[in-house]
Every structure is written in structure tokens, then in C-alpha cells.
Design an enzyme around this catalytic site. Sequence first.
Site, mmCIF file in Angstrom:
data_model
loop_
_atom_site.group_PDB
_atom_site.id
_atom_site.type_symbol
_atom_site.label_atom_id
_atom_site.label_comp_id
_atom_site.label_asym_id
_atom_site.label_seq_id
_atom_site.Cartn_x
_atom_site.Cartn_y
_atom_site.Cartn_z
ATOM 1 N N PRO A 312 0.864 -1.230 -0.139
ATOM 2 C CA PRO A 312 -0.001 0.130 0.059
ATOM 3 C C PRO A 312 0.918 1.295 0.058
ATOM 4 C CG PRO A 312 0.156 -1.027 2.414
ATOM 5 C CD PRO A 312 0.906 -1.962 1.316
ATOM 6 N N CYS A 313 1.381 1.536 -1.068
ATOM 7 C CA CYS A 313 2.188 2.756 -1.259
ATOM 8 C C CYS A 313 1.222 4.070 -1.260
ATOM 9 C CB CYS A 313 3.275 2.545 -2.729
ATOM 10 S SG CYS A 313 2.307 2.612 -3.818
ATOM 11 N N HIS A 314 0.180 3.879 -1.488
ATOM 12 C CA HIS A 314 -0.870 5.137 -1.551
ATOM 13 C C HIS A 314 -1.242 5.447 0.049
ATOM 14 C CE1 HIS A 314 -3.248 1.270 -0.776
ATOM 15 N NE2 HIS A 314 -4.069 1.952 -0.041
#
Length: 352
Positions: A312-314
Site C-alpha cells: 500500500p504505497c498509497h
Amino acid sequence: MRDKELYKALVEKDSAYEGVFFVGVKSTGIFCRPTCPARKPKYENCEFFTSAKEALLASFRPCKRCRPLSHPNQVSEVVQKLVEAVEENPEKRWCDADFRALSVDASTARRQFKKRFGMTFVEYARARRMGLAMKEIRSGGAVLDAQLAAGYESGSGFRDAFSRIMGAAPSRADKRVVWKASWIDTELGPMVAISDEEALYLLEFVDRRGLEREVERLRMKNKAAIVPGETGPIDSIRRELQLYFKGELSAFETPVKMIGTDFQKSVWCELMKIPAGTTVSYADLAAVLGRPSAYRAVARANGTNQLAIVIPCHRVINSNGELCGYAGGLARKEWLINHEKKMPKKSLLQKA
């Protein structure tokens, strides 16, 4: 090679780089060879490719001055004629009658294109159509509109064609590693998944700019052919994404394979420990890794993530609380963060 080195070679018209790279000019939509005599574009308007096929798939059309699809010292009239015909009607789907209308033998066209560019004329025409379709999707157009513009009446045909551009056909795979690629529809737009029978290697939104080059790098680095198909990991991530977007899943269990440096992997592993519905900054991540001054390196590692949503780089934002760059687009990033705030605050830990 770094883009600045390639740009220097472009400005100097360095013939030593012929065949090494092609440059796409964003302001004109064309792509050229390094020695093109045309006025040189600004650095920020350049996008570099290792093959003509990559440039085509990124929606650039060949330059009429330097003719990047012709050998610099041997220009084929057949190739010129066919390239010009494609540019007159790039959405066209070719058949035998079309070759006869141009007084061109289809087998000759296939052989000459294969010799020059490593792909047949039909593959070239398909790549050009798919490049236009990708451009339509990136500009915010509906997938259906892009599909029809590319000349595909059925969604399955369009998706199969999209998958076919990613690697060698099964008959050409020989003893190479073979991975499968499949299209996954989601609430935020279509995604492409790539895996072998054991783990997922890539999951990304179809309209991510540079996706074609990312797939090509992945394929070349691992000496793998990528063909259309389904695998256990792809079936698994498709089911899990459906549950995730319904708000019913907070822990992905599809096995993944991270391909990167030790530092990149350490960043990605920390990303997977961030609870759903919360965010951290690059500085926070750097501190957790014991390298508080390496926040820029952390940001770069974040940007090279090949497994969207699963890693989850978001969930990474600026220290001031503002949203920052996301390959899938800031609108998607905001949507994902807000969506996850409604979920139980569990960690999206991934089984290695």
C-alpha cells in the site's frame, strides 16, 4: 542508462547510440532515432525507449524525417509504404486484401518487418492500435471507447490483444520462464496482473504511464515470456480485490514475489505494516528503517512498487499532511485512503 545521458546523446546526434534508444517527444507525439536532424525538444518533453515497439505502445508515432522504423543505411520501400499506410489509418485492422491493394506481398511484409524490428507487420499495426487505446485510457476516456477506437468489438478480444503485446507467444517461449498476464476490472478502473504459478509479480492500473516499459523491464530482467492466461495467484488476487473494494477484506493473502534491491524490499515490507485507514510520511518510514536522512531514497523505493494496493504505497503522504505523487493518480490515492478509513484498522500483512 540514465535519461540525462540519453538526452546528451540526442542533442549531440551521437551515432554510437543508433539502435540503443528511441526518444518520444511529448509535445508532438512522435518518436525519433538519436540522430534525427529535427530541432531537439526540451528535456522535460522527452521520454526514452529501448525499442520502437515500446514507443509505439506508449502512443507515439514514427517521425517522417528520421524514419525510426527503417534501418539508418538501408530504407525498404515496402516498409516505408506500409508504415505510411498505417499512419493514414492507425485504427485499421489489416487483412490479405489490404496488402493486395498496395501491391505488397504479405509474406514479404512479415519477413522485412521481422528482420528490421523484431516484430511482424501485423504485430506493428496491433501495437500502434493498442498505443492509441492506451492514450485514450490515460486521457480519461472510457475503456469501452478505447476498445472500439482500437478496432476491437469485443472486450475479451481487446484484453487478449493487450496481453499479447507483453511477451512472446507460447510457441516461441521454448525453455524460457513463462508468466501469465490477465486483466482485472475494479471500481477504480482496469488493472493488469502478472504471475507465475506460485506468486504475483505485478499488479498495476492499466493507465499508469510507463506501464509497458515496466512490464518489458520485468520480462527482460527475469528472461520470462509473458502470455495471456490465468494462474492460481491471479485468480486469488481477483477474488481478494473484489472483497477489498466491497470493504470486506483487510488482509491480502495472495502470495507475492518482490523484485528489487534489499533496500527497496525493506521499504515495501514496512509499507505492508501500515494499518488500513492510516497514513505515514516518507520521513516516518525512513526513521523506522533506521535511516532518518534517507527519506528521498524511501520515496524512490515507494515509487518503484510493482504491486499496487497489495503493497500500500498509497498510504504514504507528505509530512505536512498533503497527498503526494501516486502512479495511479492522486484521485485514486485519495479514494483508496478514504475507502480504507471505513475498514477495521488491521494491518494488510502479506504472506511471503
